[in-house]
Design an enzyme around this catalytic site. Sequence first.
Site, PDB file in Angstrom:
ATOM      1  N   LYS B 105     -39.523 -34.759  -0.474  1.00  0.00           N
ATOM      2  CA  LYS B 105     -38.560 -34.220   0.503  1.00  0.00           C
ATOM      3  C   LYS B 105     -39.113 -32.995   1.233  1.00  0.00           C
ATOM      4  O   LYS B 105     -38.856 -32.794   2.403  1.00  0.00           O
ATOM      5  CB  LYS B 105     -37.244 -33.895  -0.191  1.00  0.00           C
ATOM      6  CG  LYS B 105     -37.368 -32.891  -1.317  1.00  0.00           C
ATOM      7  CD  LYS B 105     -36.333 -33.123  -2.406  1.00  0.00           C
ATOM      8  CE  LYS B 105     -36.770 -34.308  -3.243  1.00  0.00           C
ATOM      9  NZ  LYS B 105     -36.116 -34.430  -4.547  1.00  0.00           N
ATOM     10  N   LYS B 205     -33.276 -31.929   1.746  1.00  0.00           N
ATOM     11  CA  LYS B 205     -32.605 -33.224   1.884  1.00  0.00           C
ATOM     12  C   LYS B 205     -31.666 -33.226   3.092  1.00  0.00           C
ATOM     13  O   LYS B 205     -31.599 -34.188   3.851  1.00  0.00           O
ATOM     14  CB  LYS B 205     -31.822 -33.535   0.609  1.00  0.00           C
ATOM     15  CG  LYS B 205     -32.716 -33.738  -0.619  1.00  0.00           C
ATOM     16  CD  LYS B 205     -31.880 -33.745  -1.894  1.00  0.00           C
ATOM     17  CE  LYS B 205     -32.741 -33.904  -3.140  1.00  0.00           C
ATOM     18  NZ  LYS B 205     -31.998 -33.538  -4.377  1.00  0.00           N
TER      19      LYS B 205
END
Lengths: 438, 438
Positions: B105, B205
């Site tokens: 991420k 995220k």
Amino acid sequence: MRAIHVGLCGVGTVGGGTAAVLKRNAEEIARRAGRPIKIIIAANRDLDRAREMCGPDVEIVSDALKVVNHPDVDIVVELIGGTTIAKELVLKAIANGKHVVTANKKLIAEYGNEIFERAQEKGVTVAFEAAVAGGIPVIKALREGLTANRIEWIAGIINGTSNFILTEMRDKGLAFADVLAEAQRLGYAEADPTFDIEGHDAGHKLTIMSAIAFGIPVQFDKAYLEGISKLDAADIKYAGELGYRIKLLGVTRRRENGIELRVAPTLIPHKRLIANVDGVMNAVLVKGDAVGATMYYGPGAGAEPTASAVIADLVDVTRLATADPENRVPHLAFQPSALANLPILPIDEVETCYYLRMDAEDRPGVLADVSRILADANISVESMLQRPATEQNDSRADIIILTHQAVEKNVNGALTKIEALGSINGKVVKLRLEHLNG
Amino acid sequence: MRAIHVGLCGVGTVGGGTAAVLKRNAEEIARRAGRPIKIIIAANRDLDRAREMCGPDVEIVSDALKVVNHPDVDIVVELIGGTTIAKELVLKAIANGKHVVTANKKLIAEYGNEIFERAQEKGVTVAFEAAVAGGIPVIKALREGLTANRIEWIAGIINGTSNFILTEMRDKGLAFADVLAEAQRLGYAEADPTFDIEGHDAGHKLTIMSAIAFGIPVQFDKAYLEGISKLDAADIKYAGELGYRIKLLGVTRRRENGIELRVAPTLIPHKRLIANVDGVMNAVLVKGDAVGATMYYGPGAGAEPTASAVIADLVDVTRLATADPENRVPHLAFQPSALANLPILPIDEVETCYYLRMDAEDRPGVLADVSRILADANISVESMLQRPATEQNDSRADIIILTHQAVEKNVNGALTKIEALGSINGKVVKLRLEHLNG
């Protein structure tokens, strides 16, 4: 770049929603799909309604065969329902080499095997996300998102009408018949509600999910269906006392010797998230051996939620069938050349609701001072709570304030002033609050 | 049909899970993807661990560059993490014309724009479902499932460590520091927990979801991050009194003049489904203009949940990049030639738990008779409730029995015998009960 040409069969609730959303979000959809997606012809019995919903650029016809035979149509959207004309149209569209998007759960659950075989022979796609759980992309999750898993079971609340009735029976302690009448009055249940309340609709959807989860043909005729019409309010009450809620649940489960496929009113522990899915909402819980349990929740019916699924299929087919390989599914969902230039706002510009807690002297005038500062900063108070700060000291109090929507910099400005008041001790605690209204 | 060859960089928690699931579900995955997906080479510092996890057929190396330069590798899976070596490897793999799947991420949120541009130039795919919310296919939902919608906002509980801490603080009334210590003991928090509890992980995220939802470049440097380490237990209590729960919530919202992008402890009305997502679980709520609010729930971390997302990406890339057009995404998720022949079981063969309610004479011996019949049919009782049937008649009682797992035909047989007892009036109400344990 040439637009993708859609032929629409049926301009009822979902057809109207599809036309409306395709128009309203045309630019955004084209940025995602890589080219415009346009309805060029639509068939409907009520020609005036079709004209009104589709606008002047769309050819309106009464004979749906004209849509599936139209040489310029790339994708046929079948929203007529049923399994007679709809089946004929879908098979004809496939024979003509056209892709098909349908919301017809009965057609797929009962005749899917034949339809997919024909589509496979002709190299076209039949997409049916809208056939299960309306706007929730659960077909995509099962077919593409969970491909690593051996699926163990699926449990779904997949009929909004039944779930609304069961929610009302529980909340108001009413009998089935009384709630059904109310649901009919509100438009949540049809005049003949059999299809919904006896589990047929849920059975169609469950059959489709079962096939996709376990890699078996659709076999609706083998599904066990039990509805909610005979459910006694007493059992909802007793279930509650025991810590359970009753839901019309579709369950399909892999067993060693075969697949369970059944719809019935079912008790679920009330602490499970899915037991708290109320009203007309749908949810599907999927257990995979690698991922564990994942759940997909949202509106399972309605014009625009269902249109959302129909259009997602149109974009999928467009990406798969027409774009260059590198354009198929863009990394950031939108085509790279179509990214927007919207700035990320600094936190000062954020607008949300706030929770404020301050340690205040417990004397008259303090609240008035605080309230005035908030009002001057254009911050309106939603609710207020005052509690003794500690048991030892009754001259001080915790004041908790929830605000309506406000701009962060205004809140920060007001807090600086509040903290400067002699009656306020130390810093004000500030947390953000989101109502998350669907 | 030639297998797709995967080169694995990093055989830690997620890498080990990926190797394990690819082996365990090899047959099912091949039935979906249209061909086998095999790891042929893996790089890891600990060679022994890599050998143990990947098995004897996989070449094990210590230099990850050997993986991305291997001529027979079709897809590189990057599970090393960080943004130094990982970035170098991903860019080299792309330069070598290989597709990339990553769970990283930080890499995508900070360097995604550059990486996607290179991938676009080379016509390869970089897939990163595992980078957001572990096994929940939320990237797919946003990128493909909701393409019809103008996304209005996303709100996500996307850091399991923080959510576990907040859940414990609320349930047990404990202070942050005490719960953090417990979480570290249980392995839910790292020795240095900063990345999780200060919102960095959630910010990565959220940045990725924001880009996909609104069609903007990734801009992690603009995200506002506020963690939970300074959260006072008193505020969790006051929020509860006011009807709210506090969650570390990532919110990204479209405003007229830009995009909000922020992570902070946030109050949510306790009656919202997402407010009830507890412990280490994740959930993402998405508001689209057509579909309304949909929610995606599941495990946001862990070896096999994350592997589930990695492998879903491998199947996607396989379907998109290598199969014939008609095989890309099979109608029923599995390739038509690979459908299984599992029968749908008749309802008599279903195994589940049951709720039974009977109208019984309120005298000694009745329960003994009922219990004996159930025991003879191999049905074991989980719990029992007895209530006066009506206020008017105290000689009769409602007996409610919850059973453990039993076979339906056994239950039906027992009910026939129970209904034949002189002490039981009329038919026994039978409902099914599912525990739905994740």
